[in-house]
Every structure is written in C-alpha cells, then in structure tokens.
Design a protein around this motif. Structure first.
Motif, PDB file in Angstrom:
ATOM      1  N   LYS A  99       1.115  -0.985  -0.046  1.00 24.71           N
ATOM      2  CA  LYS A  99       0.190  -0.157  -0.037  1.00 24.71           C
ATOM      3  C   LYS A  99       0.655   1.136  -0.015  1.00 24.71           C
ATOM      4  N   GLY A 100      -0.167   2.505  -0.663  1.00 24.43           N
ATOM      5  CA  GLY A 100       1.498   3.936  -0.794  1.00 24.43           C
ATOM      6  C   GLY A 100       1.697   3.833  -1.664  1.00 24.43           C
ATOM      7  N   ALA A 101       2.786   4.771  -1.724  1.00 30.06           N
ATOM      8  CA  ALA A 101       3.765   4.549  -3.442  1.00 30.06           C
ATOM      9  C   ALA A 101       5.063   3.633  -3.184  1.00 30.06           C
ATOM     10  N   GLY A 102       5.239   2.940  -4.664  1.00 25.86           N
ATOM     11  CA  GLY A 102       5.902   1.901  -4.556  1.00 25.86           C
ATOM     12  C   GLY A 102       4.988   0.474  -3.842  1.00 25.86           C
ATOM     13  N   THR A 103       6.428  -0.210  -4.250  1.00 26.07           N
ATOM     14  CA  THR A 103       5.952  -1.589  -3.486  1.00 26.07           C
ATOM     15  C   THR A 103       7.202  -2.417  -2.687  1.00 26.07           C
ATOM     16  N   ASP A 104       7.476  -2.659  -2.127  1.00 30.34           N
ATOM     17  CA  ASP A 104       8.215  -3.129  -1.258  1.00 30.34           C
ATOM     18  C   ASP A 104       8.523  -4.300  -1.306  1.00 30.34           C
ATOM     19  N   GLU A 105       9.225  -5.171  -2.547  1.00 34.35           N
ATOM     20  CA  GLU A 105       8.998  -6.165  -3.150  1.00 34.35           C
ATOM     21  C   GLU A 105       9.984  -7.037  -2.104  1.00 34.35           C
ATOM     22  N   LYS A 106      11.110  -6.826  -1.480  1.00 35.53           N
ATOM     23  CA  LYS A 106      11.783  -8.083  -0.558  1.00 35.53           C
ATOM     24  C   LYS A 106      11.049  -8.272   0.256  1.00 35.53           C
ATOM     25  N   VAL A 107      10.030  -7.310   1.064  1.00 34.62           N
ATOM     26  CA  VAL A 107       8.980  -7.688   1.691  1.00 34.62           C
ATOM     27  C   VAL A 107       8.044  -9.299   1.463  1.00 34.62           C
ATOM     28  N   LEU A 108       7.556  -9.084  -0.123  1.00 30.19           N
ATOM     29  CA  LEU A 108       6.818 -10.132  -0.601  1.00 30.19           C
ATOM     30  C   LEU A 108       7.674 -11.199  -0.312  1.00 30.19           C
ATOM     31  N   VAL A 109       8.794 -10.898  -1.400  1.00 30.47           N
ATOM     32  CA  VAL A 109       9.981 -12.419  -1.754  1.00 30.47           C
ATOM     33  C   VAL A 109      10.029 -12.958  -0.096  1.00 30.47           C
ATOM     34  N   GLU A 110      10.854 -12.225   0.684  1.00 32.62           N
ATOM     35  CA  GLU A 110      10.512 -12.568   2.239  1.00 32.62           C
ATOM     36  C   GLU A 110      10.219 -13.719   3.003  1.00 32.62           C
ATOM     37  N   ILE A 111       8.473 -13.074   3.123  1.00 41.21           N
ATOM     38  CA  ILE A 111       7.630 -13.696   4.324  1.00 41.21           C
ATOM     39  C   ILE A 111       6.511 -14.523   2.877  1.00 41.21           C
ATOM     40  N   LEU A 112       6.147 -14.754   1.381  1.00 41.05           N
ATOM     41  CA  LEU A 112       5.537 -15.791   0.659  1.00 41.05           C
ATOM     42  C   LEU A 112       6.606 -16.362   0.449  1.00 41.05           C
ATOM     43  N   ALA A 113       7.770 -16.537   0.539  1.00 38.36           N
ATOM     44  CA  ALA A 113       9.150 -17.594  -0.053  1.00 38.36           C
ATOM     45  C   ALA A 113       9.044 -18.532   1.130  1.00 38.36           C
ATOM     46  N   SER A 114       8.979 -17.706   2.305  1.00 39.01           N
ATOM     47  CA  SER A 114       9.433 -18.329   3.344  1.00 39.01           C
ATOM     48  C   SER A 114       8.270 -19.510   4.590  1.00 39.01           C
ATOM     49  N   ARG A 115       7.545 -18.551   4.727  1.00 37.78           N
ATOM     50  CA  ARG A 115       5.962 -18.905   5.148  1.00 37.78           C
ATOM     51  C   ARG A 115       5.870 -20.741   4.879  1.00 37.78           C
ATOM     52  N   THR A 116       5.244 -21.258   6.095  1.00 39.64           N
ATOM     53  CA  THR A 116       4.630 -22.390   5.111  1.00 39.64           C
ATOM     54  C   THR A 116       2.981 -22.476   4.623  1.00 39.64           C
ATOM     55  N   PRO A 117       2.578 -23.640   3.820  1.00 41.68           N
ATOM     56  CA  PRO A 117       1.055 -23.332   3.190  1.00 41.68           C
ATOM     57  C   PRO A 117       0.728 -22.993   4.401  1.00 41.68           C
ATOM     58  N   ALA A 118       0.666 -23.648   5.462  1.00 40.12           N
ATOM     59  CA  ALA A 118      -0.702 -23.434   6.748  1.00 40.12           C
ATOM     60  C   ALA A 118       0.022 -21.517   7.135  1.00 40.12           C
ATOM     61  N   GLN A 119       0.718 -21.544   6.502  1.00 43.91           N
ATOM     62  CA  GLN A 119       0.965 -20.534   7.512  1.00 43.91           C
ATOM     63  C   GLN A 119       0.528 -18.943   6.929  1.00 43.91           C
ATOM     64  N   VAL A 120       0.877 -19.150   5.637  1.00 42.77           N
ATOM     65  CA  VAL A 120       0.168 -18.373   4.519  1.00 42.77           C
ATOM     66  C   VAL A 120      -0.838 -18.699   4.688  1.00 42.77           C
ATOM     67  N   LYS A 121      -2.218 -19.890   4.672  1.00 45.24           N
ATOM     68  CA  LYS A 121      -2.820 -19.699   4.766  1.00 45.24           C
ATOM     69  C   LYS A 121      -4.579 -19.137   6.179  1.00 45.24           C
ATOM     70  N   ASP A 122      -3.085 -18.646   7.155  1.00 48.20           N
ATOM     71  CA  ASP A 122      -3.695 -18.337   8.428  1.00 48.20           C
ATOM     72  C   ASP A 122      -3.268 -16.544   8.068  1.00 48.20           C
ATOM     73  N   ILE A 123      -2.242 -16.398   7.325  1.00 51.34           N
ATOM     74  CA  ILE A 123      -1.988 -15.086   6.550  1.00 51.34           C
ATOM     75  C   ILE A 123      -3.058 -13.887   5.717  1.00 51.34           C
ATOM     76  N   ILE A 124      -3.398 -15.255   5.210  1.00 58.16           N
ATOM     77  CA  ILE A 124      -4.202 -14.768   4.204  1.00 58.16           C
ATOM     78  C   ILE A 124      -5.709 -13.871   4.919  1.00 58.16           C
ATOM     79  N   ALA A 125      -5.876 -15.305   5.726  1.00 59.91           N
ATOM     80  CA  ALA A 125      -7.783 -15.176   6.748  1.00 59.91           C
ATOM     81  C   ALA A 125      -7.208 -14.050   7.631  1.00 59.91           C
ATOM     82  N   ALA A 126      -6.464 -14.139   8.321  1.00 62.71           N
ATOM     83  CA  ALA A 126      -5.737 -12.673   8.633  1.00 62.71           C
ATOM     84  C   ALA A 126      -6.390 -11.405   8.469  1.00 62.71           C
ATOM     85  N   TYR A 127      -5.762 -10.997   7.507  1.00 69.61           N
ATOM     86  CA  TYR A 127      -5.353 -10.099   6.439  1.00 69.61           C
ATOM     87  C   TYR A 127      -6.627  -8.965   6.424  1.00 69.61           C
ATOM     88  N   ARG A 128      -7.553 -11.296   5.229  1.00 67.83           N
ATOM     89  CA  ARG A 128      -9.121 -10.440   5.174  1.00 67.83           C
ATOM     90  C   ARG A 128     -10.091  -9.904   6.102  1.00 67.83           C
TER      91      ARG A 128
END
Length: 309
Positions: A99-128
């Motif tokens: 959100k905001g100006a520009g995108t911090d690709e580094k954060v997207l890479v770090e979190i989504l590449a390193s979290r387990t599928p179960a953790q990603v599922k929880d992140i999606i639900a908590a984000y919503r």
C-alpha cells in the motif's frame, strides 16, 4: 506439585509485576530504556500480550501507545515489533509493502517464500479480517509479470508435484528462458519434493538450481525464485544470508534486520545463528554489535542471545 490454578496465580502475579515495572520505567521525567529492553526481550511474544492486557487493566492505558510516546527511532520500531503478535506482524508487513507509493518487493519475497502453506493460509485469513481486503488481489494489483504469477501461486498454498524434465527444458536446454515454467513448478512445490528435484537437476544439467536461475532470470523475479529455492533447501540458511546482506557494506537495512530478528526470534534463531557462523567468517552477534548502536543494539543483542564466535 503445583496445580494449574496455582500456576495461573503465579503467572498473573508475574504479569502484574512486569506491567508495573514497565509503567515505572516510563513514569515521570526521563525513560528507563534499559529496563524496558531487558524486560521485553526476556519474555515470549505470548507473555508480552498478557503483559499488554494486564497493563491496560492496571493503568487504563495502551502499553504500545505509551511505549511509542516514550521511545524513538529504530529502537521504538524494534520494541513495537516485539509487542505485535507474529501473525499480525506478517499481515502488517505485507500491507505496508503493497500500500502507498511503490512496492517493497523485498518484504513480499521474504515472507511469502519462507512461510509454510499453513502459515500463508492464516495470513490470508487474518489479512481479510484486519483490512476487509483480499491479499491475493492486493498483491496482483501491485505487481506484474512472472513475479506476480509466482506470488499468486505461493498464495494458493496447494503444493503439487513438479516435473524435473520440464524444468530442465525450460532452462538450460532452451534458447532463452521459459519463465512461466520456472514460476509454475517452483511455486507449486513441497520443500521436500523440490530438494529431490534440485539434486536430480544438478546431475542432469551440471548446474545448481540457483546458478541456473541467476543465469536465466533477472530483477524481482530472480530474487523471488532464489528465495523459494533457498527456503526449500533451508529456511534458517536463507534468513542467515538475509541478515548478513542487511548489514554488509555501507549502511544497514534496519527494516530487514528488525523484521527477521523479531519474526524468527521464537522460531529458528538458534539455527540461523549456527548457519550464519557456518556461512560467513563471523558470528551474527558480532556483526550486529559492529553494525548497530545504543539501546537498539542492546535489544538486538539480547534477542540474538549468545555469541558463536
């Protein structure tokens, strides 16, 4: 033998004592930063949440708001991060990255590449729940090309087997690179399956997977593919490397340093420390000590724990 009730009473007394100690550290003129950092780095995140609740009950004020009012700079950022529940911390980090100006690709890479599928599922639900938004749609709207496609695949959290021969044909055996095949196969993976693919790929092509990715791709897509491969091999080694490059050279990437130290402090920091020492000619403790200062450094070193020099 203590009953559960007795243990609960002891815990309550401890949380009251901690809340009172923090209130005392911030009361009146001046702030006892040392007392704050010593206490908070010695507690687990779950305990910090209990302290926060107790503080509200005792003093009618929000602990995090009081800490923000008393602290400043990188030290404040670190302490506020420590006070945030892990899932909420990931969700907030992703939101701020897109959100905001520009995108911090580094954060997207770090979190989504390193979290387990179960953790990603929880992140999606908590984000919503937190933002009433769809994380996949927000990521898609802020990224593009094969980089976007791989992030979206990682957000699907369904891992299916991949084909070694297809991957080989998409890379070393092709003039130009079929990035879509790399994206599809490396995104739809289980780490265990991919490690076998990497070994077989090396025997078939004569190249490590990382080497092929570096030769065949570039930019944010290359960074994301490399992160996926490194995390499939070893998540602690990936974070050891992330921490090293956050501090190496002129200047420090404090946002990355704080994010990794906080998010991994109760997960695999001992393993990260061991891999850091194995991969680089120094310890994580000594590099933090040489690259940071003040209360910020004190808190990071307490989170780090021992020196593996």
């Amino acid at each position: 033998m203590k009953s559960d009730f007795d243990q609960e009473k002891i815990n309550t007394i401890c949380f009251v004592a901690d809340a009172e100690a923090l209130h005392k550290a911030m009361k009146g003129l001046g702030t006892d930063e040392d007392a704050i950092l010593q206490l908070l780095t010695a507690r687990s995140n779950a305990q910090r949440q209990e302290i926060k609740t107790t503080y509200k009950t005792l003093f009618g004020k929000d602990l995090v708001s009081d800490l923000k009012g008393e602290l400043g700079g990188k030290f404040e950022t670190l302490i506020v991060a420590l006070m945030t529940p892990p899932l909420a911390y990931d969700v907030t980090s992703l939101r701020n990255a897109i959100k905001g100006a520009g995108t911090d690709e580094k954060v997207l890479v770090e979190i989504l590449a390193s979290r387990t599928p179960a953790q990603v599922k929880d992140i999606i639900a908590a984000y919503r729940q937190e933002y009433d938004d769809n994380l996949e749609e927000d990521v898609s709207g802020d990224t593009s090309g094969h980089f976007k496609r791989l992030l979206v695949i990682l957000l699907q959290v369904n891992r299916v087997p991949s084909s070694l021969l297809v991957l080989f044909k998409a890379g070393e055996q092709k003039f130009g690179t079929d990035e879509q095949t790399f994206v599809t196969i490396l995104g739809n993976r289980s780490a265990e399956h991919l490690r076998k693919v990497f070994d077989a790929y090396m025997k078939l092509s004569g190249y490590e997977m990382e080497e092929s990715i570096k030769r065949e791709t570039s930019g944010p897509l290359r960074d994301l593919l490399l992160a996926v491969v490194k995390c499939a091999r070893s998540v602690p080694a990936y974070f050891a490397e992330t921490l090293y490059y956050a501090m190496k050279g002129a200047g420090t990437d404090d946002n990355t340093l704080i994010r990794v130290m906080v998010s991994r402090s109760e997960v695999d920091l001992l393993d990260i420390r061991a891999d850091f020492r194995r991969l680089f000619a120094c310890s994580l403790h000594s590099m933090i000590k040489g690259d940071t200062g003040g209360d910020y450094r004190k808190a990071l070193l307490l989170l780090c724990g021992g020196d593996d020099a």
